[in-house]
Design an enzyme around this catalytic site. Structure first.
Site, PDB file in Angstrom:
ATOM      1  CD  GLU A   1      -2.584  -1.092   2.721  1.00  0.00           C
ATOM      2  OE1 GLU A   1      -2.588  -0.046   3.411  1.00  0.00           O
ATOM      3  OE2 GLU A   1      -3.182  -2.125   3.043  1.00  0.00           O
TER       4      GLU A   1
ATOM      5  CE  LYS B   1       4.698   5.236   7.519  1.00  0.00           C
ATOM      6  NZ  LYS B   1       3.963   6.367   8.000  1.00  0.00           N
TER       7      LYS B   1
ATOM      8  CB  CYS C   1      26.229  43.546 -15.446  1.00  0.00           C
ATOM      9  SG  CYS C   1      26.294  42.562 -13.943  1.00  0.00           S
TER      10      CYS C   1
HETATM   11  S1  IVH Z   1      -1.582   0.438   8.835  1.00  0.00           S
HETATM   12  C1  IVH Z   1      -1.085  -1.838  12.599  1.00  0.00           C
HETATM   13  N1  IVH Z   1      -1.452   1.491   6.467  1.00  0.00           N
HETATM   14  O1  IVH Z   1       1.593   5.157   9.391  1.00  0.00           O
HETATM   15  C2  IVH Z   1      -0.978  -1.076  11.347  1.00  0.00           C
HETATM   16  N2  IVH Z   1      -0.760   2.814   8.295  1.00  0.00           N
HETATM   17  O2  IVH Z   1       3.842   4.436  11.103  1.00  0.00           O
HETATM   18  C3  IVH Z   1      -1.556   0.243  11.474  1.00  0.00           C
HETATM   19  N3  IVH Z   1      -0.049   5.078   7.694  1.00  0.00           N
HETATM   20  O3  IVH Z   1      -0.083   5.424  12.434  1.00  0.00           O
HETATM   21  C4  IVH Z   1      -1.309   1.161  10.385  1.00  0.00           C
HETATM   22  N4  IVH Z   1      -0.409   4.876   5.536  1.00  0.00           N
HETATM   23  O4  IVH Z   1      -0.931   6.837  10.474  1.00  0.00           O
HETATM   24  C5  IVH Z   1      -1.233   1.680   7.775  1.00  0.00           C
HETATM   25  N5  IVH Z   1      -1.417   2.289   4.296  1.00  0.00           N
HETATM   26  C6  IVH Z   1      -1.216   2.489   5.592  1.00  0.00           C
HETATM   27  C7  IVH Z   1      -0.742   3.701   6.110  1.00  0.00           C
HETATM   28  C8  IVH Z   1      -0.511   3.824   7.479  1.00  0.00           C
HETATM   29  C9  IVH Z   1      -0.013   5.689   6.507  1.00  0.00           C
HETATM   30  C10 IVH Z   1       0.374   5.714   8.952  1.00  0.00           C
HETATM   31  C11 IVH Z   1      -0.580   5.555  10.078  1.00  0.00           C
HETATM   32  C12 IVH Z   1       0.198   4.886  11.189  1.00  0.00           C
HETATM   33  C13 IVH Z   1       1.602   5.169  10.792  1.00  0.00           C
HETATM   34  C14 IVH Z   1       2.521   4.108  11.326  1.00  0.00           C
END
Ligand code: IVH
Length: 668
Positions: A112, A114, A428
């Protein structure tokens, strides 16, 4: 239809249209039609308070402020993720997963994006949004329900029935296009700018007045489930499909892959696409796809053993700004440049960054000695976003705006309607040096070996004075050898490169002249329209404005340039030295005939010029800006406003690979 039915109808159709728009990305009515329905519902609710409903779509514009946020305990804790930075760390993660699962076989992962925003947990009871809670410390967060109701991609009622209590987790984001628009508005109102979309989203989510949250037009994308009554899926891929069915916005990029090699490929592919996504990401999240396997692996106190966040280098960093100096460009524009404590941004060490112009500098109130935010996205020039006011040293110095040219002490002029300060002294030395650098550069006459240092040295010694003097260097070959302790061989090579450049195509020559507003594309249009330098030299405003893609501003600059006797004398001088630009080659194919392409961001296999040359060779046009006449935008990492414009206008966007696929094999 009675009133109650009409209110019910309006609420259902507004929710449906929001779903079509934000989740399925395929609206079936116009924005105006939506606004009309929305206003009708608003009016009915105002006139008939008996129809009040906390889940009415009208709540999407926010409600009056609250005194503070209540705390709320998550039913299931919100974990965080372990980070990985390189390929090796990803491989270590995969080994750990396979050890945990006691398997040698490749594992199925769900990959996915991030999202770079703020996480949020939405509680639905029997399909109705009843609570929204920020992550807080992972156990307890703040109740921000009114605010969450303003987010795009959050259904008030799920699209399909959902019995019992569910916590839907996801990220709150601000789209880059919204960020740019809001910051523009803030700059006009002299308000502190948002440093980045993440801060703007996280701050927006925690507004006590939800109308302020609404004004930030934030989006929500779902990626996980906390508590649930009964499982919605057996795998992460199925879960996201189920969440989409329920009315939550998800993305199309994620996919199931087998084994860590394919995970790495996904991570690299997304890294290339990073800058063309409509929102910020800071990496990808890799999850073991199968829920039974996730359970088998379990969690540590920090986070799950079945997932990892693979991070990309940050595109912003903090560093100290030591000094601001003024730089003089080819056209005499004087711009402020920041000298920085070297810092790694976006994977590259940066020690200088642009401050654009003095008006911008004043507006942002950047001072010498400040800690500043530096940004470098894709291959764009590093820039200073703004100061960190909380860390300002009382001794930080407000930089002076130059009153005379820092290089030649000549007068500076601010042309009306422009923000740039300009040195008007044609003699210049800084301008001459910049002009020479431009003339010999790769996109222009492409004279290899005549670099910045050599140009400065030759200027100092007086062997270079203007463009034509380049072609007299061969007369001083002995002196040159002495001057720079260059070997005979390299001097001979340089002189040969200069000789060869005499018959570059006309478009490169015209571009090299450095006429204001004439970029490489404009130069090409002029070369095609006028064919020879002799005819171009006779151009008038009227003959110029008749050329495709030449606007009044450019026509005026070009006409003035050629009307200037000194420029004509310089051209005569160049011709007398044997410079003889040749007509540009006619197209070799009609693949892009009638089509206009715009390239933006970094390309991996081509330089931008080479890609544009291909389009021209194949009968098309390469333009510098996106309009409704643009056929395709080819976007690579670092693409920004042009990409936004393409999305706005519905112009198809291609990746570099997709562009290459258009071109028949063997024709490059
Ligand atoms: S899953 C137990 N999926 O990253 C798993 N988190 O570093 C829970 N985040 O607090 C998170 N994209 O705010 C998940 N595709 C994604 C995400 C994601 C961003 C953020 C989320 C989390 C943080 C962790």
């Amino acid at each position: 239809m009675d009133l109650a039915e009409r209110v019910g109808y309006l609420r259902r159709s507004l929710e449906r249209h929001a779903y079509l728009y934000y989740v399925l990305d395929s609206p079936s009515i116009s924005d105006t039609e939506y606004d009309l329905l929305f206003r009708e519902l608003q009016e009915l609710e105002e006139l008939h308070p008996e129809f009040a409903d906390p889940a009415s779509p009208t709540k999407r514009i926010g409600s009056p402020p609250v005194a503070g946020f209540e705390q709320h305990r998550h039913l299931v804790g919100m974990l965080s993720l372990d980070n990985s930075f390189g390929r090796e760390e990803l491989e270590t993660f995969d080994e750990r997963v396979r050890r945990g699962l006691e398997t040698e076989a490749a594992v199925e992962y769900y990959c996915e994006l991030k999202f770079d925003g703020a996480s949020l947990s939405l509680t639905y009871v029997d399909g109705v949004l009843t609570r929204a809670t920020t992550r807080g410390d992972g156990t307890t967060g703040e109740l921000v329900t009114d605010n969450a109701m303003t987010l795009r991609g959050v259904p008030f009622r799920t699209q399909a029935p959902l019995t019992g209590t569910y916590e839907v987790r996801g990220e709150v984001l601000m789209l880059k296009s919204v960020f740019d628009r809001l910051n523009q508005e803030r700059a006009e109102k002299k308000l502190q700018l948002f440093a980045n979309p993440r801060n703007a989203a996280a701050g927006g989510l925690r507004q006590l007045d939800s109308r302020l949250t609404a004004a930030r037009s934030l989006s929500f994308f779902a990626y996980a489930l906390g508590a649930f009554e009964s499982p919605l899926a057996r795998t992460q891929a199925e879960l996201l499909a189920a969440l989409k069915e329920l009315g939550f916005a998800t993305r199309t990029e994620p996919r199931v892959v087998l084994g860590i090699e394919a995970v790495w490929e996904f991570a690299e592919e997304i890294r290339e696409k990073r800058s063309i996504l409509p929102f910020g990401i800071d990496g990808v999240v890799i999850k073991v796809n199968d829920f039974a396997r996730q359970q088998q692996l379990g969690n540590t106190s920090r986070g799950p053993r079945w997932a990892i966040a693979h991070k990309y280098p940050a595109e912003q960093a903090f560093t100290k700004l030591n000094r601001i100096f003024a730089q003089v460009g080819r056209t005499g524009a004087v711009t402020p440049v920041a000298e920085l404590e070297p810092i790694s941004v976006g994977g590259v060490t940066v020690s200088r960054a642009t401050l654009h112009n003095y008006e911008d500098l004043r507006k942002k109130d950047v001072r010498e000695g400040d800690t500043v935010i530096v940004q470098r996205a894709g291959d764009v020039i590093p820039e200073v976003v703004g100061p960190v006011l909380a860390e300002r040293d009382p001794g930080a110095i407000v930089p002076d705006e130059p009153t005379v040219c820092p290089e030649c002490d000549g007068a500076l002029l601010r042309v009306s309607g422009e923000v740039a300060l300009r040195c008007v002294n044609k003699a210049c030395p800084a301008q001459i040096a910049a002009k020479l650098r431009h003339f010999v550069s790769r996109k222009a006459m492409d004279i290899e070996g005549l670099g910045e240092k050599l140009i400065d040295r030759f200027l100092e010694e007086g062997v270079l004075t203007d463009l034509a003097s380049i072609y007299r260097l061969s007369e001083h070959a002995d002196r040159l050898t002495e001057l720079e302790k260059l070997g005979d061989k390299s001097i001979a090579k340089l002189i040969q490169n200069i000789e060869v450049s005499k018959t570059r195509p006309l478009d490169r020559f015209v571009f090299g002249l450095g006429i204001r507003h004439v970029g490489d594309r404009g130069a090409h249009e002029l070369a095609v329209a006028f064919r020879t330098l002799a005819t171009l030299r006779q151009c008038t405003y009227d003959s110029l404005i008749a050329v495709d893609d030449v606007g009044p501003r450019t026509a005026l600059e070009v006409a003035e340039w050629f009307a200037d006797d000194a420029n004509q004398a310089m051209l005569d001088d160049l011709l007398s030295l044997g410079v003889d630009p040749v007509e540009s080659d006619p197209p070799t194919s009609d693949l892009f005939e009638g089509k206009t392409l715009v390239f933006t961001g970094k390309l991996e296999r081509f330089s931008r010029e080479a890609a544009e040359a291909v389009v021209l060779q194949m009968g098309g046009k390469a333009a510098g800006s996106v309009s409704k006449n643009t056929t395709y935008v080819v976007a690579g990492p670092g693409a920004g406003s042009k990409l936004d414009k393409a999305t706005q206008l519905g112009v198809p966007v291609l990746t570099e690979d997709e562009f290459l696929e258009l071109i028949p094999e063997g024709s490059l």
